[in-house]
Structure formats: structure tokens, C-alpha cells
Design a protein around this motif. Structure first.
Motif, PDB file in Angstrom:
ATOM      1  N   GLY A 101      -2.319 -74.051  48.792  1.00 56.82           N
ATOM      2  CA  GLY A 101      -1.079 -74.791  49.031  1.00 56.82           C
ATOM      3  C   GLY A 101      -0.849 -75.180  50.480  1.00 56.82           C
ATOM      4  O   GLY A 101       0.187 -75.744  50.825  1.00 56.82           O
ATOM      5  N   CYS A 102      -1.821 -74.881  51.349  1.00 57.34           N
ATOM      6  CA  CYS A 102      -1.660 -75.223  52.773  1.00 57.34           C
ATOM      7  C   CYS A 102      -2.420 -76.498  53.105  1.00 57.34           C
ATOM      8  O   CYS A 102      -3.623 -76.582  52.891  1.00 57.34           O
ATOM      9  CB  CYS A 102      -2.200 -74.099  53.659  1.00 57.34           C
ATOM     10  N   ASN A 103      -1.698 -77.466  53.622  1.00 58.89           N
ATOM     11  CA  ASN A 103      -2.326 -78.655  54.184  1.00 58.89           C
ATOM     12  C   ASN A 103      -1.315 -79.307  55.121  1.00 58.89           C
ATOM     13  O   ASN A 103      -0.160 -78.882  55.192  1.00 58.89           O
ATOM     14  CB  ASN A 103      -2.806 -79.621  53.083  1.00 58.89           C
TER      15      ASN A 103
ATOM     16  N   THR B 115       1.997 -80.669  53.300  1.00 59.84           N
ATOM     17  CA  THR B 115       3.052 -79.700  52.944  1.00 59.84           C
ATOM     18  C   THR B 115       3.775 -79.237  54.211  1.00 59.84           C
ATOM     19  O   THR B 115       4.979 -78.999  54.195  1.00 59.84           O
ATOM     20  CB  THR B 115       2.491 -78.481  52.181  1.00 59.84           C
TER      21      THR B 115
ATOM     22  N   GLU C 140       6.345 -81.829  55.126  1.00 56.60           N
ATOM     23  CA  GLU C 140       7.510 -81.707  54.229  1.00 56.60           C
ATOM     24  C   GLU C 140       8.419 -80.569  54.666  1.00 56.60           C
ATOM     25  O   GLU C 140       9.646 -80.703  54.679  1.00 56.60           O
ATOM     26  CB  GLU C 140       7.031 -81.485  52.786  1.00 56.60           C
ATOM     27  N   LYS C 141       7.798 -79.456  55.075  1.00 54.24           N
ATOM     28  CA  LYS C 141       8.595 -78.319  55.551  1.00 54.24           C
ATOM     29  C   LYS C 141       9.351 -78.675  56.836  1.00 54.24           C
ATOM     30  O   LYS C 141      10.499 -78.280  57.036  1.00 54.24           O
ATOM     31  CB  LYS C 141       7.696 -77.105  55.771  1.00 54.24           C
TER      32      LYS C 141
ATOM     33  N   GLU D  73      -3.422 -85.576  53.090  1.00 52.64           N
ATOM     34  CA  GLU D  73      -2.099 -85.183  52.562  1.00 52.64           C
ATOM     35  C   GLU D  73      -0.971 -85.654  53.478  1.00 52.64           C
ATOM     36  O   GLU D  73       0.139 -85.903  53.026  1.00 52.64           O
ATOM     37  CB  GLU D  73      -2.031 -83.666  52.352  1.00 52.64           C
TER      38      GLU D  73
ATOM     39  N   VAL E  22       2.330 -88.153  52.273  1.00 50.55           N
ATOM     40  CA  VAL E  22       3.767 -87.814  52.296  1.00 50.55           C
ATOM     41  C   VAL E  22       4.577 -88.605  53.321  1.00 50.55           C
ATOM     42  O   VAL E  22       5.777 -88.810  53.141  1.00 50.55           O
ATOM     43  CB  VAL E  22       4.008 -86.298  52.533  1.00 50.55           C
TER      44      VAL E  22
END
Length: 277
Positions: A199-201, A204, A207-208, A231, A235
Motif C-alpha cells: 500500500g506504499c507508493n 498514496t 493523498e495523505k 501512482e 492521483v
């Protein structure tokens, strides 16, 4: 107000790992206007300290391909996802079973890059950093028993990095690891393969950050040149890559600009800054 996130190697830096002569001036002025300029790298943040401080940056760094977001000036950790030490040990034991001297194996933690010998990439880093003040050099921990030392130092580990000319070898190894552990993997440079907690990229992580800053992700402009930037492209509001990126990467982006050796990223940001004066 746009906010900017850039990959380092092959994107913001030229091939000699240098920044543009006017980069600090542009970044400081941009920050003074209330905008953000943030590094997002596959490297650990401890390996970009000299860039961060020399460029007058004051914000977070997304590092280890998104498994760590930390403000280097305050030390505040906005986000981290770490492997359990048992997972690191399992991956390392599987690596030792390969018994392949041509593959380099590094563990990235909050405080050090661990390796069981002075690897080619660490030797190159040492050479590049030879004239830097001690506190800006990348902290390296070289020891025969890296797992024992990581346990002793009670370290949190965010990434494993392997270097191999033979890409199939590391991809096959990653596939073996994937069968027994929840992990993500990507090439962050031509011969550099990264393994992170699931789940790490960089996507993400952005987004955080959008949530953390309460800033619309549509206002985020990202720059990258490799597969570990995909990724981010997915996003962000707008994605840009330099013309030196492979065609496959260029096709993922909204815009292609000049070469990394022409410092095209800082030119792009400067053009934006001039418009908001």
C-alpha cells in the motif's frame, strides 16, 4: 494556488545529481508566496538532506517511495509504514539463499541505510558527498550482521532496495517474497528495485498530504520520470515528465517538458511563480 511535488533523480536533478543554479531562489520565493515545493523520492529522506537544506526547503519530504513522510526541519513524521523486523529478517534470509553476489541489498530505516558491505551505490554516494559537512552526509551503517544491528538499534524499516543489472532476477525474487509477505515493489531507477510495505507508493503519500494540508489534490502538480512515479501521475491534478523519460512514462503524463539536464522542472515552476507575482 498550485503545489508542486517532484521526483529527484532523472527529473529535478541533472545526470550529475546537481540542481539548477537558480533553484534555491525560485523555491524560496515560491514558499514565500504560500505555495509548496516538495521532494518525493525513492531514496530515504536522510539521503536528500543536503538538497533540502541547501535549497532552503522547509516542508515535508516524501521518501522511500511513499512509506515515509517527514519534515526534515522539525523532525515531525506525518506518516510512516514500516516492515516488522520479522519480515525484514525473512526477506533477508530469502536473499541470502539466492547466494548471488551480483545483487546488492540495502535496508532503509529512519536513521540509516544498512548494508553488509560498502556497496557500489554507497561508495558512489560517499564520493559525491565527500566535501559535505558531516551532518548533511547520508548516514550509512555497514555491518556483517545487519539484521542483528537493526534489532539492537530498535530501528523502523520502511524500504528494502536491491540493485541488479539482471532485472529478471530481482523481479523473480520479489515474486517469491510476494507469495509469503504483503509487499509492494517497483523499479525506482534502471537497475534499482524497491520493496515496500503493502500500500506504499508516492500516490498514496500525496493523498495523505492533501488531507494533512487540507489542500485540493487537483491543485497538485507532479514531476517524475520512472515507474515509481506512476501512482503520482494517477492521483495528481496535473502530471509532468521530462523528455528523457521513456516513451512509456511520457504516455502516462499530461505534459512532457524539456530534458532533466536542462533543469526543465525548475523552469516550469519559475514560470508559474512569475504569473502569481
Amino acid at each position: 494556488m498550485k503545489w508542486f511535488i517532484t521526483d529527484m533523480d532523472g527529473t529535478f536533478l541533472n545526470d550529475k545529481k546537481e540542481v539548477a543554479p537558480n533553484a534555491k531562489d525560485v523555491i524560496v520565493k515560491l514558499q514565500d508566496k504560500g505555495s509548496k515545493f516538495i521532494i518525493a523520492t525513492g531514496r530515504p529522506d536522510i539521503a536528500v538532506k543536503h538538497y533540502y537544506y541547501n535549497l532552503g526547503m522547509n516542508d515535508v519530504v516524501i521518501s522511500n517511495n511513499g512509506s515515509l513522510i517527514r519534515n526534515l526541519s522539525t523532525g515531525e513524521i506525518v506518516y510512516q509504514k514500516s516492515f516488522k523486523i520479522e519480515e525484514i529478517e525473512k526477506i533477508y534470509n530469502m536473499f541470502k539463499e539466492l547466494n548471488d553476489d551480483e545483487i546488492e541489498f540495502h535496508v532503509y530505516t529512519l536513521n540509516y541505510i544498512y548494508c553488509n558491505h560498502l556497496s557500489f551505490s554507497m561508495a558512489r554516494m560517499k564520493k559525491l558527498e565527500a566535501d559535505m559537512p558531516e551532518e548533511l552526509k547520508t548516514p550509512m551503517y555497514i555491518h556483517d550482521d545487519i539484521i542483528g544491528e537493526i534489532k539492537k538499534n530498535k530501528e523502523d524499516c520502511q524500504k528494502i532496495m536491491m540493485i541488479a543489472k539482471d532485472h529478471d532476477k530481482v523481479v523473480n525474487f520479489f515474486n517469491e517474497v510476494s507469495r509469503v509477505l504483503e509487499v509492494d515493489g517497483t523499479f525506482s531507477a534502471t537497475d534499482f528495485f524497491d520493496i515496500m510495505p503493502k500500500g506504499c507508493n508516492k500516490g498514496t503519500a500525496i493523498e495523505k498530504l492533501a488531507e494533512y494540508y487540507n489542500s485540493p489534490i487537483e491543485d497538485c502538480v507532479v514531476f517524475g520520470d520512472n515507474f515509481n512515479d506512476k501512482e503520482m501521475f494517477d492521483v495528481a491534478g496535473w502530471s509532468v515528465c521530462p523528455s528523457n523519460a521513456k516513451e512509456e512514462i511520457q504516455n502516462m503524463c499530461d505534459e512532457v517538458i524539456g530534458n532533466n539536464n536542462d533543469f526543465s522542472v525548475i523552469k516550469y515552476v519559475e514560470d508559474y511563480y512569475k504569473k502569481i507575482k
